[in-house]
Design an enzyme around this catalytic site. Sequence first.
Site: not given
Ligand code: TEU
Length: 572
Positions: A101, A198, A255, A326-327
Site C-alpha cells: 500500500d 492510496d 484508490e 478495510h474502509d
Molecule cells: O481512504 C481514502 C478515503 O477517502 C476513505 O477514507 C473514505 O473517505 C472513507 O472510507 C470513508 O470514511 C484511504 C484509505 O483506504 C483509508 O483507510 C485511509 O484512512 C485514508 O486513505 C487515509 O490514508
Amino acid sequence: MNTSKYPWWLSEVVYQIYPRSFQDSNGDGIGDLPGIISRLDYLKDLGVTMLWLSPCFLSPMADNGYDISDYRAIAPEFGSMEDMDRLIAEAGKRSIKIMLDLVVNHSSDEHIWFQRALKDPEGPWGDYYIFRKTDRPLANWRSIFGGNVWEKAGDYYYYHTFHRKQPDLNWDNEKLREEVISIVRWWLDKGVSGFRVDAITFLKKEDFSRNYPPDGADGLANVGAFGQDVEGIGGYLTELKREAFDYKPCLTVAEAFGVKDENVAHYVGEDGYFDIIFDFKAADLDYAGEWYHRTSWTVKDWEDKIMHDQLRTQNYGWCANFIENHDQPRAASKYLKEYADRPEAVKTLGAMYFFLRGVPFIYQGQELGMVNFKRDHIGQFDDLSSIDVFQRGLAEGRSAEEMTGVLNLRSRDHGRTPYPWDKSRYGGFSDHKPWLEMTEEYPAINLKDQIQDPDSIYSFYKELICFRQKGKWKDCLRYGSIERYTSDNAGDSRGAGMDQVISYVRKYGDVKLYCWFNFSNRPVTVRLPCDVAAENEAELAEISWHTQDKVDIAGDVLCLRPWQSVVLRAGI
Ligand code: TEU
Ligand code: CA
C-alpha cells in the site's frame, strides 16, 4: 485465440490482508507478518495469486498505519524487515505475489521530514509539506476525518486532507517527488509486484483561497466534494508512472474516488497513470455524502453504478472489481440486508462481481460471508472516522442511538475485526484479547467449519477462483468484453420482476456468455435469448454454469430460483 497480447495481471486474483487483524503470532492481540507467513498455505489453497497488504510500515497508528513515519521500516508490532523479506520469499515459493500500500498523499506528522519542517516551515523540509503563515485557516474546507484541513502550528497553519496527524505532502516540490520515486524503486528491488496507491486523487490541491457553501453545522464544506482529480494532477502522475512504476513490472491499482468520466482515459490503460483503478460509486450507494444521509437504493440503481464503471473503463482498460475493503462494511450486510445470512444470496453476490470485466479483489473474511457486527455504544468503536462521524451527527441534532445505528451499518471497523479461523476463544486469531473486539458471529462464521463443508461460502469462493483461472470459459471471463443485457420477463406473476436481477453479457471470440444474478427471495422467469438453446440435459450441462441444484429451463423460459446465479453460453 492468442491471449499473449493481454497484460499478465489479468490472470491475478488479489486478496487484501489487513495485517492488524489477520493472524497474531506472538500473543499480543495484534496481527503480524509472521502470522501472515503461517497462513500462506491457506491462501495458496484458496487459489489467490497476489496479496495486497494494508500498510505495515513504521507508524504511530493514528489511522492504523495509513500515517507512515518511515517508508522503509516495518512497524515493530507487525515484525521486522527480515519478516517482510521472508514473507516476500515464502509467498514467492508458492507463486503468490505481494502488493504494498503506497500512502504518499500524506505522511505521518511523526515522520522525520515533518518534524524538521515544523522547526523551520520556511526551510527546505517545510517545503515537503504545505505551510502558510496565517492567523486563520485559508478557507472553510472540512478534512475527511473532520475539522478544518488547516491545522495551527505556531505562527503557521499546515494542510491535511485526512487527519491532523496526516499532513499532506507537497507534490510541487521536486525533491519530495524524487523521494517517493526512490521509495517505490527500493521496494520493487526487494521483490514486490504491485502497489495499491492510496487516496491518489487528492494529490493536486484546489485553489486554497476558495470558500465553498457549507454542508454541515460546522460551517465547513467536505474537501472530498471538490478537492479531487483537480486539473494539473496528471503531471505528477505521469512522472510517477514513468520514473517509479515503469522501473520494474508491477501491477498498480489506484484508490481513485472522484475521477471524472472524461478523465478515466488518463487514469487507466496502456498510457494511463495506473493499470487499474477502484471506483466507489457502487460501494458507496447506500449513503449520500455522509454516512448518516442514507439512500434507499434499488437493485437497478446498483446495476447502473456497476455498469457505468464497467462501460466507461472498457474503452481504455480494465476495472478493479471489489465488494469489500478495510474502509467498507461487510458486503453481505450492505447489499443483502436482511438476507445477509443466506449462503445462496452471499454466493450470488460473489459470482456477480467476480464475472465482471477486470481484476477481482477479495477482502479477508469476505470468502466466509462475514457480516457486520452490532455494537451498543461509541466506546466500542476504534476507527477514527467512525468517532468523527458520530460526533458530527450529534452536532447535526441526531441522537446517540441513531448514530450508533449508522455506525452499525457503516463503521470502518466492520471489515477490521480479527479473522475468525475457528470457533475457539478469540477465533484462533490470537490467544490474547485482540486489539479490536471479534464480531459476535465468529463462532457461527469461521474458516475451520467452512473448509470442511463442500457447500460452504468458502468452498464456493474457491470454486469461483478455480473457474476463472482454469474453467472452460476462463479466456472469456478474463479477456472478454462486457455489455448490459436486459432480458424480457416471461411474465409469471408469482415471481419477482426483472428489476431484481442483475444481468450482463461477456463476449470473447466465438464465446458469448449470458449472466443472470437473481437478487430476490422469489423466482424470476426470463425469456431466453434466441441464440441460447439446448435440446437435452447433456447439452444444457455443456452450456451452463449455475448456483443451486440445477438450471430450470422449460421451452424458451428460464426460471431463476431465489438468489440463483445462472450463466449460459450462446450457441453450442
Ligand atoms: O481512504 C481514502 C478515503 O477517502 C476513505 O477514507 C473514505 O473517505 C472513507 O472510507 C470513508 O470514511 C484511504 C484509505 O483506504 C483509508 O483507510 C485511509 O484512512 C485514508 O486513505 C487515509 O490514508
Ligand atoms: Ca502480534
